[in-house]
Motif scaffolding. Structure first.
Motif, PDB file in Angstrom:
ATOM      1  N   VAL A  88       0.848  -1.204   0.000  1.00 30.07           N
ATOM      2  CA  VAL A  88       0.000   0.000   0.000  1.00 30.07           C
ATOM      3  C   VAL A  88       0.878   1.247   0.000  1.00 30.07           C
ATOM      4  O   VAL A  88       0.653   2.199  -0.764  1.00 30.07           O
ATOM      5  CB  VAL A  88      -0.958   0.000   1.216  1.00 30.07           C
ATOM      6  CG1 VAL A  88      -1.648   1.361   1.365  1.00 30.07           C
ATOM      7  CG2 VAL A  88      -1.994  -1.109   1.080  1.00 30.07           C
ATOM      8  N   GLU A  89       1.906   1.232   0.853  1.00 31.35           N
ATOM      9  CA  GLU A  89       2.818   2.374   0.907  1.00 31.35           C
ATOM     10  C   GLU A  89       3.583   2.534  -0.410  1.00 31.35           C
ATOM     11  O   GLU A  89       3.863   3.664  -0.842  1.00 31.35           O
ATOM     12  CB  GLU A  89       3.812   2.193   2.064  1.00 31.35           C
ATOM     13  CG  GLU A  89       3.177   2.242   3.446  1.00 31.35           C
ATOM     14  CD  GLU A  89       2.612   3.616   3.778  1.00 31.35           C
ATOM     15  OE1 GLU A  89       3.018   4.610   3.136  1.00 31.35           O
ATOM     16  OE2 GLU A  89       1.753   3.698   4.681  1.00 31.35           O
ATOM     17  N   ARG A  90       3.882   1.428  -1.055  1.00 32.45           N
ATOM     18  CA  ARG A  90       4.603   1.498  -2.329  1.00 32.45           C
ATOM     19  C   ARG A  90       3.735   2.160  -3.412  1.00 32.45           C
ATOM     20  O   ARG A  90       4.233   2.978  -4.192  1.00 32.45           O
ATOM     21  CB  ARG A  90       5.014   0.089  -2.754  1.00 32.45           C
ATOM     22  CG  ARG A  90       5.990   0.059  -3.918  1.00 32.45           C
ATOM     23  CD  ARG A  90       6.463  -1.357  -4.202  1.00 32.45           C
ATOM     24  NE  ARG A  90       7.407  -1.388  -5.308  1.00 32.45           N
ATOM     25  CZ  ARG A  90       7.903  -2.501  -5.838  1.00 32.45           C
ATOM     26  NH1 ARG A  90       7.531  -3.684  -5.337  1.00 32.45           N
ATOM     27  NH2 ARG A  90       8.755  -2.449  -6.852  1.00 32.45           N
ATOM     28  N   ILE A  91       2.444   1.776  -3.466  1.00 31.13           N
ATOM     29  CA  ILE A  91       1.532   2.423  -4.426  1.00 31.13           C
ATOM     30  C   ILE A  91       1.389   3.910  -4.097  1.00 31.13           C
ATOM     31  O   ILE A  91       1.466   4.774  -4.988  1.00 31.13           O
ATOM     32  CB  ILE A  91       0.146   1.748  -4.410  1.00 31.13           C
ATOM     33  CG1 ILE A  91       0.232   0.318  -4.935  1.00 31.13           C
ATOM     34  CG2 ILE A  91      -0.864   2.564  -5.220  1.00 31.13           C
ATOM     35  CD1 ILE A  91       0.474   0.195  -6.419  1.00 31.13           C
ATOM     36  N   ASP A  92       1.220   4.218  -2.815  1.00 32.13           N
ATOM     37  CA  ASP A  92       1.082   5.617  -2.404  1.00 32.13           C
ATOM     38  C   ASP A  92       2.314   6.419  -2.799  1.00 32.13           C
ATOM     39  O   ASP A  92       2.206   7.516  -3.372  1.00 32.13           O
ATOM     40  CB  ASP A  92       0.854   5.683  -0.891  1.00 32.13           C
ATOM     41  CG  ASP A  92       0.864   7.109  -0.364  1.00 32.13           C
ATOM     42  OD1 ASP A  92      -0.131   7.833  -0.580  1.00 32.13           O
ATOM     43  OD2 ASP A  92       1.876   7.513   0.249  1.00 32.13           O
ATOM     44  N   SER A  93       3.485   5.881  -2.523  1.00 38.50           N
ATOM     45  CA  SER A  93       4.724   6.600  -2.836  1.00 38.50           C
ATOM     46  C   SER A  93       4.884   6.800  -4.340  1.00 38.50           C
ATOM     47  O   SER A  93       5.268   7.891  -4.799  1.00 38.50           O
ATOM     48  CB  SER A  93       5.924   5.822  -2.283  1.00 38.50           C
ATOM     49  OG  SER A  93       7.138   6.468  -2.613  1.00 38.50           O
TER      50      SER A  93
END
Length: 518
Positions: free
Chosen positions: A48-53
């Motif tokens: 999730v953090e990877r998509i957000d970043s």
């Protein structure tokens, strides 16, 4: 108004006959669904953090084109970096803006008993929109008119699991293009007292919708109560145009929610990768969601999208594919990550008739949207041929499938658990429960009994005419339309709406007049 404007239709059989039919049909709207199903979350926290970043990197370093001078000035006012018409959005600015979007709000219908909540676990089902053709009550594919749109709004009003009439379920092709939005809005308002959507085909059309809402609900009321929904589609990749942004402002300024909807054709306007497509879509949606808060802080907005993958054989959009389901699961996670209500589409079909392909595609998408935890579930009835037509038969069956999904998402009922266990003790080994008091009391409510699906023996099916599902669904549609009763509207409001439409028709050139000018 033109001669083709909505009029109450006369119904054969008389009032007593209609009362008899209505007494046999339950068309009370189901309350907004509280979806108790566990969410299918296929990404872990780091993903999730990877998509957000990745999405924030796109916003900061690649930027989004806003083809609209007013939007560019608005972004400049809040400190965004702009080069030509490309806006580079700092992730801190985006995060700060989207925190002011309400995580939950209530839609207010003309009939307060039909108000529904949205956000969190609160879910609504909305029928399809935008079909240039229909398959009618005879299952004939043809151009629709305003009477056909009226028909679909009446059916939407009577089908319990649909919480809205949408807007132009089918295009009223017998009206001038430049006047259609007025009659579409009036049809939604007149033929149902559920919530409805508003046309966003131009900024001025959106303003007309909002003005008609002000007539129906009151000018001060709509400024604090969501009563309609606009849909604004992005031009993927990474473009928002002047038409959509102007319509977005018209809704947001009056506190009416918009669906901020990138239009994904996976492999054509997004990368040929599920995860990268979601990262791009997420950036596009966030840029529009943030802009709603530049227009008016605190106004409701909905994380939207339309999902399709493209056949690499033909270039045609596909429905019901596994990648669409995966993207729904991932987008649901992203929307919850930001605490924003989100929209998806269900019961989508690419088939040309209401056949097995249509059923499989629709069931796959419906299942995924329920497990993904979507809030605003659009295109929930009627969609076929990649949205090119709305099928009356499919509309009826889809609505029942949605009712079945609604029941599933409520979870098991425990109110009679002890009483039902007592029946086990009473019957014991080798018996049956059909005559037991508990069964007699619960036989109508214990299990969902679909009307559109035939579960009788082959002998009974043949005796009743060997009707397949399309025939049964069309017969049920006729039955509902014969039982339809228009919900009451204050006469003064109805007259004011009609007068508004008449005035605007004199002010807006018809399509033929516009063509003569060029």
């Amino acid at each position: 108004m033109s001669n083709s404007s909505p009029q109450p239709r006369s119904r054969a059989g008389g009032r007593a006959a209609r009362r008899t039919i209505r007494s046999q049909i339950d068309f009370d709207m189901l309350p907004g669904l509280v979806n108790t199903l566990p969410r299918c979350e296929i990404m872990d926290g780091s993903q999730v953090e990877r998509i957000d970043s990745a999405s924030m990197d796109i916003l900061e370093n690649i930027g989004v084109i806003f083809r609209d001078p007013i939007a560019l000035q608005d972004w400049k006012r809040v400190g965004a970096k702009i080069r030509d018409n490309r806006v580079y959005l700092d992730r801190g600015l985006v995060r700060e803006l989207i925190t002011t979007i309400p995580g939950q709000f209530t839609y207010h219908a003309r009939n307060p008993a039909r108000n529904v909540k949205l956000g969190g676990k609160d879910t609504v089902f909305v029928p399809m929109a935008g079909a240039p053709y229909l398959r009618d009550l005879e299952d004939v594919r043809r151009n629709p008119g305003i009477a056909d749109l009226n028909m679909f709004h009446k059916l939407s009003h009577m089908l319990p699991a649909l919480h809205s009439t949408s807007h132009h379920i089918v295009e009223p092709c017998d009206l001038p293009v430049s006047h259609r939005h007025l009659h579409i809005t009036y049809s939604s308002m007149k033929h149902s007292d559920k919530m409805f959507m508003g046309m966003s085909t131009s900024p001025r059309n959106a303003e007309d919708v909002v003005e008609m809402c002000a007539i129906l609900f009151g000018d001060d009321y709509i400024d604090t109560h969501p009563v309609t929904t606009g849909n604004c589609n992005g031009n993927s990749p990474l473009v928002w145009d002047e038409v959509m942004l102007g319509a977005m402002r018209a809704f947001c300024k009056r506190n009416q929610p918009v669906l901020c909807s990138p239009f994904v054709l996976g492999g054509a306007n997004t990368p040929a990768s599920v995860a990268a497509s979601v990262a791009q879509l997420n950036a596009e949606a966030l840029s529009a969601l943030a802009y709603t808060q530049v227009v008016r802080r605190g106004c409701p907005a909905i994380y939207g999208h339309y999902l399709s993958t493209v056949s690499m054989k033909s270039g045609a959009p596909m429905a019901g594919t596994p990648e669409i389901s995966m993207m729904n699961f991932m987008i649901g996670q992203m929307a919850r990550h930001y605490g924003i209500p989100w929209r998806t589409s269900c019961t989508l079909g690419g088939a040309k008739t209401f056949d097995a392909q249509a059923g499989y595609e629709s069931a796959t998408t419906l299942s995924a949207t329920m497990l993904a935890g979507a809030n605003y579930i659009w295109h929930s009835a009627g969609w076929n041929e990649a949205g090119m037509h709305c099928s009356v038969a499919k509309f009826m069956v889809d609505a029942e499938q949605v009712a079945m999904a609604y029941r599933m998402a409520q979870g098991p009922k425990w109110d009679d658990f002890d009483e039902a266990l007592k029946a086990v003790e009473d019957i014991g080994p080798g018996g049956h429960y059909l005559g037991h008091d508990h069964t007699q009391k619960k036989f109508q409510s214990a299990f969902f009994m679909p009307e559109m699906l035939d579960n009788n023996s082959i002998e009974q099916w043949v005796a009743e005419g060997s009707q397949e599902i399309t025939q049964r669904a069309l017969a049920e549609a006729r039955k509902l339309l014969d039982a339809y009763q228009m919900p009451e509207m204050e006469e003064s409001k109805d007259e004011a709406l009609i007068e508004y439409i008449r005035r605007r028709e004199t002010e807006i050139p018809a399509a033929s007049e516009l063509n003569q000018e060029y």
